[in-house]
Write a protein that holds these residues in place. Structure first.
Motif, PDB file in Angstrom:
ATOM      1  N   ARG A  70       0.690  -1.232  -0.103  1.00 38.04           N
ATOM      2  CA  ARG A  70      -0.263  -0.185   0.253  1.00 38.04           C
ATOM      3  C   ARG A  70       0.999   1.376   0.127  1.00 38.04           C
ATOM      4  O   ARG A  70       0.544   2.127  -0.686  1.00 38.04           O
ATOM      5  N   PHE A  71       2.019   1.290   0.791  1.00 37.11           N
ATOM      6  CA  PHE A  71       2.759   2.634   0.895  1.00 37.11           C
ATOM      7  C   PHE A  71       4.228   2.294   0.203  1.00 37.11           C
ATOM      8  O   PHE A  71       4.701   3.397   0.083  1.00 37.11           O
ATOM      9  N   GLY A  72       4.319   1.057  -0.591  1.00 34.85           N
ATOM     10  CA  GLY A  72       5.472   1.098  -1.334  1.00 34.85           C
ATOM     11  C   GLY A  72       6.579   1.078  -0.581  1.00 34.85           C
ATOM     12  O   GLY A  72       7.541   2.054  -0.928  1.00 34.85           O
ATOM     13  N   ILE A  73       6.916   0.504   0.460  1.00 39.05           N
ATOM     14  CA  ILE A  73       7.899   0.516   1.503  1.00 39.05           C
ATOM     15  C   ILE A  73       8.800  -0.998   1.627  1.00 39.05           C
ATOM     16  O   ILE A  73       8.242  -1.826   1.185  1.00 39.05           O
ATOM     17  N   GLY A  74       9.915  -0.829   2.059  1.00 35.35           N
ATOM     18  CA  GLY A  74      10.720  -1.979   2.256  1.00 35.35           C
ATOM     19  C   GLY A  74      10.887  -2.279   3.804  1.00 35.35           C
ATOM     20  O   GLY A  74      10.103  -1.895   4.296  1.00 35.35           O
ATOM     21  N   ALA A  75      11.515  -3.492   4.064  1.00 36.44           N
ATOM     22  CA  ALA A  75      11.485  -4.020   5.380  1.00 36.44           C
ATOM     23  C   ALA A  75      12.099  -2.830   6.472  1.00 36.44           C
ATOM     24  O   ALA A  75      11.538  -2.935   7.475  1.00 36.44           O
ATOM     25  N   VAL A 276       5.846 -16.626   5.563  1.00 33.14           N
ATOM     26  CA  VAL A 276       5.423 -16.584   4.213  1.00 33.14           C
ATOM     27  C   VAL A 276       6.464 -16.458   3.128  1.00 33.14           C
ATOM     28  O   VAL A 276       6.950 -17.237   2.279  1.00 33.14           O
ATOM     29  N   GLU A 277       7.590 -15.288   3.484  1.00 27.23           N
ATOM     30  CA  GLU A 277       8.552 -15.245   2.415  1.00 27.23           C
ATOM     31  C   GLU A 277       9.768 -15.978   2.704  1.00 27.23           C
ATOM     32  O   GLU A 277      10.447 -16.354   1.784  1.00 27.23           O
ATOM     33  N   GLY A 278      10.064 -16.165   4.051  1.00 24.67           N
ATOM     34  CA  GLY A 278      11.179 -17.040   4.388  1.00 24.67           C
ATOM     35  C   GLY A 278      11.090 -18.604   4.296  1.00 24.67           C
ATOM     36  O   GLY A 278      12.046 -19.337   4.128  1.00 24.67           O
ATOM     37  N   ALA A 411      13.628 -10.074  -3.865  1.00 25.41           N
ATOM     38  CA  ALA A 411      12.902 -10.552  -2.463  1.00 25.41           C
ATOM     39  C   ALA A 411      13.641 -10.792  -1.368  1.00 25.41           C
ATOM     40  O   ALA A 411      14.633 -11.604  -1.541  1.00 25.41           O
ATOM     41  N   HIS A 412      12.897 -11.104  -0.225  1.00 32.42           N
ATOM     42  CA  HIS A 412      13.654 -11.502   1.017  1.00 32.42           C
ATOM     43  C   HIS A 412      13.638 -12.966   1.087  1.00 32.42           C
ATOM     44  O   HIS A 412      12.807 -13.440   0.752  1.00 32.42           O
TER      45      HIS A 412
END
Length: 443
Positions: A70-75, A276-278, A411-412
Motif C-alpha cells: 500500500r505504501f510502497g516501502i521495504g523492510a 510466508v517469504e522466508g 525478494a527477501h
C-alpha cells in the motif's frame, strides 16, 4: 518494601474545629480488597479495554505485507511502523503510571480508548507513509494507557495474594484480542479491503468506551480511595527516582525485557513475513501457526498463574527456564541446514514462544511486590517498559539486517531471514546478564 494492595478506606465523619458541620475524612483502618464476583466484574469491564488495545496493537502484524504494498516501502520502513508504535508505548509507561497514581485508572482507560480509536481510524484512511506513521504513534499512546490501569483496578478489588494470578488472566484475555486479529482481521483484509477492515476495528472503541464509562467502578462499593493529595503528593521527580532506586523495580524491567520481546517482535511484525517469504508457507498456513502462538500463550498463562499463586519463589526459576528454552529453540531453527526447518520444529518454536508473554508478567509482579501502594503505577510503568524496549530493539535490528542482506529489488530470502533473526540473541544475552546481576540485590 510494602507488598500490600493499594490502601482503600471507608469514609468516616469527624468534627473539624472552626466549622459548624462535620466533614468526611479518611479513617485510619484499611479495608482489605474483597475479591469475589463483584471484583471479577470490575476486572472484566477494565480488561475489555486491554483486549481492544491488543487488537489494535497486533493489527499491523497480519497486515505487514499489505502495508508494504500500500505504501510502497521495504523492510526497514515497514519495521518503522511497529518500532514507532512500540517506542511510543515504552516512552509513555512512566507518564501513564504517574497519571494512574494521580487521577485514577478509569479516567486513564477512557483516554486510552479515545486515542486507540482515533489512531486506528486515521490509519484506515492513510494512503501515504507519513500520515500512517503518525497514526500508529497515536495508537501507541492509547495502547500504553491500558494494561497498567487494569492491574491497578485489580489491586484495589483483589487480595494481594491473588494479584499474580489476576495479572496472568489479564494477559490471557489480551491473547483473546490477538486471536481475533489473526483469525478475523487477517481474513477481512483480503475480503473487505484495507479501509473497511481498519475502520471497523476503530469503531469497536465506541461500545467499549460506553461500557467503561457506565459500568466500571474503581473500588468496591462503600469504600473511598484515598487520593494522593490527602497523604501529600510526592514530586514527580522523586516518585520516579524512588521507584527506580528500588532494585525490585529494575529487576522487573529486565525480566520483562528479556522474556517478552522474542514472541512480541514475532507476533507484532516479523512472524507473517518470515513464515510466508522466508519459509514459503501460504498466508493461511502462516496464520494457523500464528494462531498456535496465541493458544500456547493462553495455556501457559493459566499454568504459570497457578504456579505463582502457590509460591512466589517460582518467579526466578520460571524466568530463567523460559529464557533458556526460548534461546535454545531459536538456535535450533536458525541453525537448521538449508534455512528451512521442518514444520514440526516451527510448531515447537511457536509453542515455546507462548511462554514469553506469561513469563514477562513476572517482571511486573517483582515491581508490584517491592514498592508501596503510593507509587505502584509508576513502578509498574517502569517495569512494563522493558519488554517493549526489547521489541523495539529487535524490530529495528532485524529490519536493518534484512535489508542489508537483500540485494536491491530482490525478494527477501530464507537465508536472509535466518541471518537477520540471529539478532535476537543480542538482547537475550544482555537482558539475561542484567537479571543475573540484579537478582542478588532483591530479597
Amino acid at each position: 518494601m510494602s507488598t500490600d494492595p493499594e490502601t482503600v478506606r471507608p469514609a468516616a465523619v469527624a468534627a473539624v474545629p472552626g466549622q459548624r458541620a462535620p466533614v468526611a475524612v479518611p479513617a485510619v483502618a484499611p479495608v482489605p480488597a474483597p475479591g469475589g464476583r463483584a471484583a471479577w466484574f470490575a476486572w472484566a469491564v477494565a480488561a475489555t479495554v486491554y483486549v481492544l488495545a491488543v487488537i489494535h496493537r497486533t493489527s499491523l502484524g497480519v497486515a505487514g505485507i499489505d502495508a508494504a504494498d500500500r505504501f510502497g516501502i521495504g523492510a526497514s520502513a515497514l519495521s518503522t511502523f511497529a518500532v514507532l508504535q512500540v517506542l511510543v508505548y515504552a516512552a509513555m509507561q512512566i507518564p501513564v503510571g504517574l497519571l494512574v497514581d494521580r487521577y485514577g485508572p478509569k479516567r486513564v482507560l477512557l483516554g486510552g480508548i479515545l486515542l486507540l480509536s482515533l489512531g486506528q481510524l486515521a490509519f484506515a484512511f492513510s494512503t501515504a507513509f507519513g500520515p500512517a506513521l503518525a497514526s500508529r504513534a497515536v495508537l501507541g499512546c492509547g495502547d500504553a494507557m491500558t494494561f497498567i490501569s487494569v492491574l491497578r483496578i485489580a489491586a484495589r478489588w483483589f487480595p494481594a495474594a491473588q494479584n499474580p494470578m489476576v495479572a496472568q488472566i489479564t494477559g490471557l484475555a489480551g491473547m483473546g484480542g490477538n486471536l481475533l486479529t489473526t483469525a478475523v482481521l487477517a481474513q477481512a483484509l483480503h475480503s473487505e479491503g484495507w479501509t473497511a477492515s481498519f475502520t471497523a476495528v476503530a469503531l469497536l472503541g465506541v461500545a467499549v468506551f460506553a461500557a467503561v464509562a457506565l459500568l466500571l467502578r474503581e473500588a468496591p462499593p462503600g469504600v473511598t480511595v484515598v487520593p494522593p493529595v490527602a497523604e501529600g503528593r510526592p514530586a514527580l521527580r522523586s516518585q520516579v527516582r524512588d521507584s527506580w532506586r528500588e532494585p525490585g523495580t529494575r529487576l522487573g524491567l529486565w525480566v520483562h525485557f528479556t522474556t517478552a520481546f522474542p514472541a512480541g517482535a514475532f507476533g507484532l511484525l516479523w512472524g507473517m513475513p518470515y513464515l510466508v517469504e522466508g519459509q514459503g508457507l501460504s498466508r493461511g498456513e502462516a496464520g494457523g501457526l500464528l494462531t498456535l502462538l496465541v493458544f500456547s500463550n493462553m495455556v501457559f498463562a493459566l499454568l504459570l498463574g497457578r504456579i505463582l499463586l502457590r509460591s512466589v519463589r517460582a518467579r526466578m526459576p520460571i524466568t530463567l527456564t523460559v529464557i533458556t528454552v526460548t534461546a535454545t529453540t531459536w538456535a535450533a531453527v536458525l541453525a537448521w541446514p538449508g534455512a528451512t526447518p521442518p514444520t514440526w520444529l516451527l510448531v515447537t518454536l511457536l509453542v515455546v514462544m507462548g511462554t514469553n508473554g506469561p513469563a514477562s508478567l513476572v517482571g511486573l509482579d517483582y515491581a508490584r511486590a517491592h514498592n508501596p501502594p503510593t507509587r505502584l503505577g509508576t513502578a509498574t510503568g517502569i517495569a512494563n517498559m522493558g519488554g517493549f524496549l526489547g521489541i523495539v530493539t529487535t524490530l529495528l535490528g532485524v529490519g536493518l539486517l534484512l535489508d542489508a542482506l537483500t540485494p536491491a529489488g530482490a525478494a527477501h530470502s530464507a537465508d536472509g531471514y535466518r541471518w537477520a533473526l540471529c539478532w535476537l540473541f543480542v538482547p537475550l544475552a544482555f537482558g539475561t546478564g542484567m537479571i543475573l546481576h540484579l537478582r542478588r540485590k532483591v530479597g
